[in-house]
Scaffold this motif. Structure first.
Motif, PDB file in Angstrom:
ATOM      1  N   GLN A 159       1.016  -0.923  -0.228  1.00  0.00           N
ATOM      2  CA  GLN A 159       0.259  -0.093  -0.240  1.00  0.00           C
ATOM      3  C   GLN A 159       0.756   1.125  -0.265  1.00  0.00           C
ATOM      4  OE1 GLN A 159      -4.057   0.228  -0.482  1.00  0.00           O
ATOM      5  NE2 GLN A 159      -3.115  -2.366  -1.171  1.00  0.00           N
ATOM      6  N   ASP A 160       1.734   0.961   0.387  1.00  0.00           N
ATOM      7  CA  ASP A 160       2.996   1.778   0.187  1.00  0.00           C
ATOM      8  C   ASP A 160       3.431   2.419  -0.984  1.00  0.00           C
ATOM      9  OD1 ASP A 160       4.528   2.759   3.477  1.00  0.00           O
ATOM     10  OD2 ASP A 160       4.322   0.567   2.753  1.00  0.00           O
ATOM     11  N   HIS A 161       3.600   3.958  -1.392  1.00  0.00           N
ATOM     12  CA  HIS A 161       3.927   4.720  -2.857  1.00  0.00           C
ATOM     13  C   HIS A 161       5.825   4.128  -2.711  1.00  0.00           C
ATOM     14  CE1 HIS A 161       0.870   5.854  -4.215  1.00  0.00           C
ATOM     15  NE2 HIS A 161      -0.355   6.315  -3.093  1.00  0.00           N
ATOM     16  N   VAL A 162       6.180   4.143  -3.660  1.00  0.00           N
ATOM     17  CA  VAL A 162       7.460   3.774  -3.647  1.00  0.00           C
ATOM     18  C   VAL A 162       8.193   4.662  -4.077  1.00  0.00           C
ATOM     19  CG1 VAL A 162       8.884   1.798  -4.837  1.00  0.00           C
ATOM     20  CG2 VAL A 162       6.746   1.124  -4.076  1.00  0.00           C
ATOM     21  N   LYS A 163       9.117   5.338  -3.578  1.00  0.00           N
ATOM     22  CA  LYS A 163      10.171   6.250  -4.427  1.00  0.00           C
ATOM     23  C   LYS A 163      11.930   5.883  -4.536  1.00  0.00           C
ATOM     24  CE  LYS A 163      13.120  10.229  -2.273  1.00  0.00           C
ATOM     25  NZ  LYS A 163      13.297  10.510  -0.804  1.00  0.00           N
ATOM     26  N   GLU A 164      12.280   4.891  -3.845  1.00  0.00           N
ATOM     27  CA  GLU A 164      13.400   3.735  -5.117  1.00  0.00           C
ATOM     28  C   GLU A 164      13.321   2.102  -4.405  1.00  0.00           C
ATOM     29  OE1 GLU A 164      17.793   5.228  -4.468  1.00  0.00           O
ATOM     30  OE2 GLU A 164      16.595   5.312  -3.181  1.00  0.00           O
ATOM     31  N   LEU A 165      14.042   1.948  -5.365  1.00  0.00           N
ATOM     32  CA  LEU A 165      14.181   0.480  -5.427  1.00  0.00           C
ATOM     33  C   LEU A 165      15.461  -0.066  -5.432  1.00  0.00           C
ATOM     34  CD1 LEU A 165      11.814  -1.178  -8.388  1.00  0.00           C
ATOM     35  CD2 LEU A 165      11.829  -0.982  -5.707  1.00  0.00           C
ATOM     36  N   GLU A 166      15.954  -0.292  -4.532  1.00  0.00           N
ATOM     37  CA  GLU A 166      17.267  -0.866  -4.771  1.00  0.00           C
ATOM     38  C   GLU A 166      17.712  -2.439  -4.319  1.00  0.00           C
ATOM     39  OE1 GLU A 166      19.820   2.171  -1.969  1.00  0.00           O
ATOM     40  OE2 GLU A 166      18.267   1.802  -1.213  1.00  0.00           O
ATOM     41  N   PHE A 167      18.684  -3.172  -5.158  1.00  0.00           N
ATOM     42  CA  PHE A 167      18.937  -4.171  -4.925  1.00  0.00           C
ATOM     43  C   PHE A 167      20.207  -4.362  -4.788  1.00  0.00           C
ATOM     44  CE2 PHE A 167      16.423  -2.815  -8.810  1.00  0.00           C
ATOM     45  CZ  PHE A 167      14.874  -3.446  -8.044  1.00  0.00           C
ATOM     46  N   ASP A 168      19.764  -4.422  -3.280  1.00  0.00           N
ATOM     47  CA  ASP A 168      21.420  -5.379  -2.273  1.00  0.00           C
ATOM     48  C   ASP A 168      22.023  -6.570  -2.726  1.00  0.00           C
ATOM     49  OD1 ASP A 168      20.511  -3.036  -1.029  1.00  0.00           O
ATOM     50  OD2 ASP A 168      20.334  -4.356   1.169  1.00  0.00           O
ATOM     51  N   GLY A 169      23.569  -6.560  -2.952  1.00  0.00           N
ATOM     52  CA  GLY A 169      24.260  -7.165  -3.467  1.00  0.00           C
ATOM     53  C   GLY A 169      24.299  -7.484  -5.095  1.00  0.00           C
ATOM     54  N   ALA A 170      23.507  -7.285  -5.681  1.00  0.00           N
ATOM     55  CA  ALA A 170      23.623  -6.959  -7.227  1.00  0.00           C
ATOM     56  C   ALA A 170      25.163  -7.104  -7.512  1.00  0.00           C
ATOM     57  CB  ALA A 170      22.671  -6.188  -7.817  1.00  0.00           C
ATOM     58  N   ALA A 171      25.550  -5.424  -6.834  1.00  0.00           N
ATOM     59  CA  ALA A 171      26.960  -5.279  -7.749  1.00  0.00           C
ATOM     60  C   ALA A 171      27.555  -5.960  -7.931  1.00  0.00           C
ATOM     61  CB  ALA A 171      27.043  -3.539  -7.185  1.00  0.00           C
ATOM     62  N   HIS A 172      27.729  -7.053  -6.550  1.00  0.00           N
ATOM     63  CA  HIS A 172      28.779  -7.814  -6.744  1.00  0.00           C
ATOM     64  C   HIS A 172      28.165  -9.678  -7.281  1.00  0.00           C
ATOM     65  CE1 HIS A 172      30.596  -4.700  -5.030  1.00  0.00           C
ATOM     66  NE2 HIS A 172      30.092  -4.816  -4.163  1.00  0.00           N
TER      67      HIS A 172
END
Length: 303
Positions: A159-172
């Protein structure tokens, strides 16, 4: 045989996978989102992998997730001990989770366990996690909260509006064994009718996978929208929240620079043509049953 790779997450992607799997002349590999993976009651839970397994095996639950005809005695009993049991695991479903957790504790990779599960259910097609490394979707809401996928999607009902998504660990993270090869050698790459930011972006956040898809000569995405909106889930709201726009243009923006063709539902046929160098084609994309899914899969191949 036509070699097809599908990038998938959630129920919509699993249902398209079922349609592709039903075609005898298709050699299918499904690369599945693991950004939603999480520990529940000490068990390794991989919602999108399990949804794909159950759907291809024809034993998925009535809502598209979980096991058909499952019971929830163990989940209910956890309440006796004051355990948070809002994330419901059925009794049959628990067996898969226990097996996965045990195998991984012994040193087997998520890919190895997934392949053994696929074989145990007699599934013809190959199912691969996008990575064996931990990649976790994190949601920052407009009120400043940073939530795990479970907190956002299950506990708070998206139900929350989304400001940003991050994908922890994806860079490595490394792509799981075989993922890059099957993409590079596929005749066709299909992005399923999944939630683009929540289900497909975690796969593409692994740069070697994004690069392989970007270089492929024939990539078709299927829009999750019907009449410009989602029937279930927050895909349309999330895309709007992230500034991607609405309707088919939002899906195109989600996959900018990645796709050659976008398949939209017949209710969005006004969008047919060419938009920003991407061909837009209208097909019937409501695929709740196996026959409809196979019909759409065949129509996609015919493109």
């Amino acid at each position: 045989m036509t070699r097809v790779v599908e990038l998938s997450g959630g129920v919509g992607g699993a249902r398209l996978g079922r349609g592709l799997d039903a075609l005898a002349d298709v050699d299918l590999t499904v690369v599945v989102n693991v950004g939603d993976d999480l520990p529940i009651h000490g068990l390794y839970v991989s919602p999108d992998l399990d949804t794909m397994v159950y759907t291809l095996a024809g034993v998925e639950g009535p809502h598209g997730w979980g096991r058909a005809e499952d019971t929830f005695a163990a989940n209910a009993e956890l309440a006796r001990f004051g355990v948070d049991n809002r994330f419901q695991l059925g009794d049959l479903d628990l067996a898969l989770k226990i097996n996965r957790t045990h195998r991984m504790a012994q040193g087997d990779s998520l890919s190895e366990v997934t392949d053994s599960v696929r074989a145990a259910f007699g599934i013809r097609s190959v199912i691969l996690p996008a990575t064996d490394d931990p990649v976790r979707t994190m949601v920052t809401t407009t009120d400043g909260s940073r939530l795990s996928f479970r907190e956002y999607f299950v506990d708070r009902g998206h139900q929350d509006h989304v400001k940003e998504l991050e994908f922890d660990g994806a860079a490595h993270a490394n792509a799981a064994p075989g993922v890059i090869h099957v993409i590079e050698t596929a005749d066709l790459v299909v992005i399923g009718p999944s939630n683009p930011p929540l289900s497909i972006w975690p796969i593409l956040a692994i740069e070697p996978i994004a690069r392989a898809v970007r270089r492929h000569a024939n990539v078709i995405a299927v829009s999750p929208l019907i009449g410009g909106r989602t029937l279930k889930g927050p895909a349309d709201v999330v895309m709007a929240d992230l500034g991607l726009g609405t309707g088919s243009s939002a899906v195109l923006a989600s996959y900018h620079g990645l796709i050659d063709t976008l398949v939209v539902d017949t209710t969005d046929s006004a969008d047919e043509g060419e938009i920003g160098g991407v061909r837009v084609v209208a097909l019937e994309t409501r695929i709740a049953d196996r026959e409809a899914a196979a019909h759409l899969a065949r129509a996609i191949l015919n493109l």
